[in-house]
Design a protein around this motif. Structure first.
Motif, PDB file in Angstrom:
ATOM      1  N   THR A 151      -8.165 -14.122  23.194  1.00 25.33           N
ATOM      2  CA  THR A 151      -7.084 -14.379  24.158  1.00 25.33           C
ATOM      3  C   THR A 151      -5.795 -14.749  23.435  1.00 25.33           C
ATOM      4  O   THR A 151      -5.299 -15.871  23.534  1.00 25.33           O
ATOM      5  N   PRO A 152      -5.183 -13.823  22.691  1.00 21.38           N
ATOM      6  CA  PRO A 152      -3.946 -14.147  21.961  1.00 21.38           C
ATOM      7  C   PRO A 152      -2.771 -14.345  22.898  1.00 21.38           C
ATOM      8  O   PRO A 152      -2.826 -14.031  24.085  1.00 21.38           O
ATOM      9  N   GLY A 153      -1.692 -14.840  22.345  1.00 24.59           N
ATOM     10  CA  GLY A 153      -0.458 -15.052  23.094  1.00 24.59           C
ATOM     11  C   GLY A 153       0.165 -16.370  22.735  1.00 24.59           C
ATOM     12  O   GLY A 153       1.326 -16.445  22.337  1.00 24.59           O
ATOM     13  N   HIS A 154      -0.615 -17.447  22.875  1.00 21.92           N
ATOM     14  CA  HIS A 154      -0.157 -18.755  22.410  1.00 21.92           C
ATOM     15  C   HIS A 154      -0.132 -18.761  20.882  1.00 21.92           C
ATOM     16  O   HIS A 154       0.863 -19.132  20.260  1.00 21.92           O
ATOM     17  N   THR A 155      -1.243 -18.347  20.272  1.00 25.48           N
ATOM     18  CA  THR A 155      -1.313 -18.102  18.830  1.00 25.48           C
ATOM     19  C   THR A 155      -2.120 -16.831  18.617  1.00 25.48           C
ATOM     20  O   THR A 155      -2.842 -16.378  19.519  1.00 25.48           O
ATOM     21  N   PRO A 156      -2.068 -16.240  17.411  1.00 26.62           N
ATOM     22  CA  PRO A 156      -2.839 -15.015  17.165  1.00 26.62           C
ATOM     23  C   PRO A 156      -4.349 -15.242  17.116  1.00 26.62           C
ATOM     24  O   PRO A 156      -5.105 -14.273  17.207  1.00 26.62           O
ATOM     25  N   ALA A 157      -4.796 -16.490  16.940  1.00 32.01           N
ATOM     26  CA  ALA A 157      -6.228 -16.753  16.742  1.00 32.01           C
ATOM     27  C   ALA A 157      -6.899 -17.389  17.952  1.00 32.01           C
ATOM     28  O   ALA A 157      -8.025 -17.867  17.852  1.00 32.01           O
ATOM     29  N   CYS A 158      -6.238 -17.400  19.099  1.00 30.70           N
ATOM     30  CA  CYS A 158      -6.802 -18.061  20.277  1.00 30.70           C
ATOM     31  C   CYS A 158      -8.020 -17.315  20.812  1.00 30.70           C
ATOM     32  O   CYS A 158      -8.024 -16.086  20.904  1.00 30.70           O
ATOM     33  N   MET A 159      -9.056 -18.089  21.170  1.00 34.16           N
ATOM     34  CA  MET A 159     -10.227 -17.533  21.832  1.00 34.16           C
ATOM     35  C   MET A 159     -10.687 -18.488  22.920  1.00 34.16           C
ATOM     36  O   MET A 159     -10.617 -19.709  22.754  1.00 34.16           O
ATOM     37  N   VAL A 160     -11.122 -17.927  24.030  1.00 35.58           N
ATOM     38  CA  VAL A 160     -11.785 -18.687  25.084  1.00 35.58           C
ATOM     39  C   VAL A 160     -13.285 -18.569  24.848  1.00 35.58           C
ATOM     40  O   VAL A 160     -13.795 -17.474  24.598  1.00 35.58           O
ATOM     41  N   HIS A 161     -13.985 -19.693  24.908  1.00 35.43           N
ATOM     42  CA  HIS A 161     -15.434 -19.693  24.709  1.00 35.43           C
ATOM     43  C   HIS A 161     -16.114 -19.896  26.054  1.00 35.43           C
ATOM     44  O   HIS A 161     -15.905 -20.920  26.717  1.00 35.43           O
ATOM     45  N   VAL A 162     -16.901 -18.909  26.448  1.00 38.06           N
ATOM     46  CA  VAL A 162     -17.600 -18.927  27.724  1.00 38.06           C
ATOM     47  C   VAL A 162     -19.053 -19.301  27.450  1.00 38.06           C
ATOM     48  O   VAL A 162     -19.770 -18.596  26.728  1.00 38.06           O
ATOM     49  N   ILE A 163     -19.463 -20.438  28.009  1.00 35.69           N
ATOM     50  CA  ILE A 163     -20.803 -20.979  27.774  1.00 35.69           C
ATOM     51  C   ILE A 163     -21.451 -21.175  29.139  1.00 35.69           C
ATOM     52  O   ILE A 163     -21.099 -22.078  29.886  1.00 35.69           O
ATOM     53  N   MET A 198      -4.997 -12.927  32.370  1.00 37.71           N
ATOM     54  CA  MET A 198      -5.630 -12.020  33.334  1.00 37.71           C
ATOM     55  C   MET A 198      -7.102 -11.773  32.980  1.00 37.71           C
ATOM     56  O   MET A 198      -7.954 -11.635  33.860  1.00 37.71           O
ATOM     57  N   LYS A 199      -7.422 -11.717  31.677  1.00 37.96           N
ATOM     58  CA  LYS A 199      -8.823 -11.575  31.266  1.00 37.96           C
ATOM     59  C   LYS A 199      -9.639 -12.785  31.726  1.00 37.96           C
ATOM     60  O   LYS A 199     -10.754 -12.631  32.232  1.00 37.96           O
ATOM     61  N   VAL A 200      -9.075 -13.961  31.551  1.00 37.63           N
ATOM     62  CA  VAL A 200      -9.784 -15.175  31.965  1.00 37.63           C
ATOM     63  C   VAL A 200      -9.957 -15.194  33.479  1.00 37.63           C
ATOM     64  O   VAL A 200     -11.038 -15.521  33.992  1.00 37.63           O
ATOM     65  N   LEU A 201      -8.910 -14.827  34.198  1.00 35.56           N
ATOM     66  CA  LEU A 201      -8.979 -14.867  35.657  1.00 35.56           C
ATOM     67  C   LEU A 201      -9.813 -13.738  36.239  1.00 35.56           C
ATOM     68  O   LEU A 201     -10.056 -13.718  37.450  1.00 35.56           O
ATOM     69  N   ALA A 202     -10.270 -12.801  35.398  1.00 37.29           N
ATOM     70  CA  ALA A 202     -11.206 -11.770  35.851  1.00 37.29           C
ATOM     71  C   ALA A 202     -12.651 -12.244  35.782  1.00 37.29           C
ATOM     72  O   ALA A 202     -13.551 -11.544  36.256  1.00 37.29           O
ATOM     73  N   THR A 227     -11.270 -24.215  38.398  1.00 40.64           N
ATOM     74  CA  THR A 227     -12.054 -22.982  38.496  1.00 40.64           C
ATOM     75  C   THR A 227     -11.124 -21.779  38.425  1.00 40.64           C
ATOM     76  O   THR A 227      -9.902 -21.895  38.611  1.00 40.64           O
ATOM     77  N   VAL A 228     -11.726 -20.624  38.205  1.00 36.86           N
ATOM     78  CA  VAL A 228     -10.946 -19.390  38.228  1.00 36.86           C
ATOM     79  C   VAL A 228     -10.272 -19.223  39.589  1.00 36.86           C
ATOM     80  O   VAL A 228      -9.093 -18.864  39.680  1.00 36.86           O
ATOM     81  N   ALA A 229     -11.004 -19.484  40.664  1.00 40.21           N
ATOM     82  CA  ALA A 229     -10.429 -19.325  42.003  1.00 40.21           C
ATOM     83  C   ALA A 229      -9.217 -20.223  42.206  1.00 40.21           C
ATOM     84  O   ALA A 229      -8.199 -19.790  42.771  1.00 40.21           O
ATOM     85  N   GLU A 230      -9.302 -21.462  41.749  1.00 39.24           N
ATOM     86  CA  GLU A 230      -8.180 -22.394  41.888  1.00 39.24           C
ATOM     87  C   GLU A 230      -6.964 -21.919  41.087  1.00 39.24           C
ATOM     88  O   GLU A 230      -5.821 -22.002  41.557  1.00 39.24           O
ATOM     89  N   GLU A 231      -7.214 -21.423  39.873  1.00 38.92           N
ATOM     90  CA  GLU A 231      -6.097 -20.947  39.052  1.00 38.92           C
ATOM     91  C   GLU A 231      -5.440 -19.714  39.685  1.00 38.92           C
ATOM     92  O   GLU A 231      -4.215 -19.604  39.713  1.00 38.92           O
ATOM     93  N   LYS A 232      -6.242 -18.812  40.197  1.00 41.16           N
ATOM     94  CA  LYS A 232      -5.673 -17.605  40.805  1.00 41.16           C
ATOM     95  C   LYS A 232      -4.811 -17.938  42.015  1.00 41.16           C
ATOM     96  O   LYS A 232      -3.792 -17.294  42.274  1.00 41.16           O
TER      97      LYS A 232
END
Length: 294
Positions: A151-163, A198-202, A227-232
């Motif tokens: 998930t780049p944009g803030h920095t080139p190395a950003c990642m979201v970890h889904v657990i 948008m990837k996260v909100l999908a 939650t994703v729903a709240e953010e959307k």
């Protein structure tokens, strides 16, 4: 959304630890079917004016893991933080576990290796970390599978970890009334950040989202879970179908008004080394201050 090889039918036990000095939230994430756990985005304490580093926040995480009889398998960095220092090596020395970050850490190391005039002894290949995650890579926390989403944009190395049903978003998103993170650091991009959000909100609407930072906008209490729903529906920067063009315009104008984070100089030097403090030629811990370099 992109196809990732993961089931999200597990609900991990998530415990949050707020660091008021940096407005950072660290997490212990436990597999519900075993004693295995991970730490997300730990904090090392620094009195920058005095040049003093301590470990109160990390010790709190360590005590909790020991008290609960947990086994630490992973120490995850969602990105190379510019506003706090990682305590990953200190925690690893006490509890074990592998330190992981996104593979684009090498981009950050190359950029800031030049800014801080690091010598050839500073490796720019990410070898300070135990694991470099590519987009879609999976890993295990006990019996629980996790995956890393680039998930780049803030920095080139950003990642979201889904657990399981929980996603640890780093600085990709803030709470709905906080919006999103800045994009004006080297390698940042408002266009890329919008695509990453948008990837996260999908992800499924019920996915629990855990923030790396919160600042209590408009005087509300500090919060870190939504939650994703709240953010959307309610995110002030991207919610209710705000367009990419609107986001880029807002983010670019807003970032131009922001000052540098107060701990950016020590944070980058330490975090691009996986939490190790650099040393001088005599082996003494030493930080540099590049003049007009940022």
């Amino acid at each position: 959304m992109d196809t990732y090889p993961i089931k999200m039918d597990t609900t991990p036990d998530v415990e949050a630890f707020f660091d008021a000095a940096t407005n950072t939230i660290s997490y212990i994430v436990k597999d519900p079917t075993s004693n295995a756990c991970a730490i997300i985005d730990s904090v090392m304490d620094i009195d920058y004016a005095a040049g003093r580093i301590t470990f109160e926040h990390a010790d709190e995480l360590i005590r909790q893991i020991e008290t609960r009889g947990l086994v630490l398998e992973w120490i995850i960095e969602t990105h190379v933080h510019a506003d706090h220092l990682s305590a990953a090596p200190y925690i690893q020395e006490k509890l074990g576990g592998k330190i992981g970050v996104g593979s684009k850490i090498t981009v950050v190391q190359n950029v800031f290796g030049k800014v801080f005039n690091e010598g050839t002894e500073f490796q720019r290949d990410g070898s300070q970390f135990d694991q470099l995650f590519e987009d879609g890579d999976t890993y295990q926390i006990g019996n629980m599978q996790a995956f890393a989403m680039y998930t780049p944009g803030h920095t080139p190395a950003c990642m979201v970890h889904v657990i399981g049903d929980a996603a640890f978003v780093g600085d990709t998103l803030f709470m709905p009334d906080g919006g999103s993170a800045r994009c004006d650091f080297p390698g940042g991009s408002a266009e890329e950040l919008y695509a990453s959000i948008m990837k996260v909100l999908a992800l499924p609407d019920k996915t629990r989202l855990f923030m790396c930072h919160d600042y209590g906008p408009n005087g509300r209490d500090i919060a870190w879970e939504t939650t994703v729903a709240e953010e959307k529906e309610h995110n002030i920067h991207v919610g209710r179908g705000k367009t990419k063009e609107d986001f880029i315009k807002f983010r670019t104008e807003r970032d131009a008004q922001l000052g540098m984070p107060k701990l950016i100089i020590p944070s980058l030097q330490v975090n691009m080394r996986a939490g190790e403090v650099p040393t001088d030629h005599d082996g003494n811990p030493m930080l540099k201050v590049p003049v007009n370099g940022l």
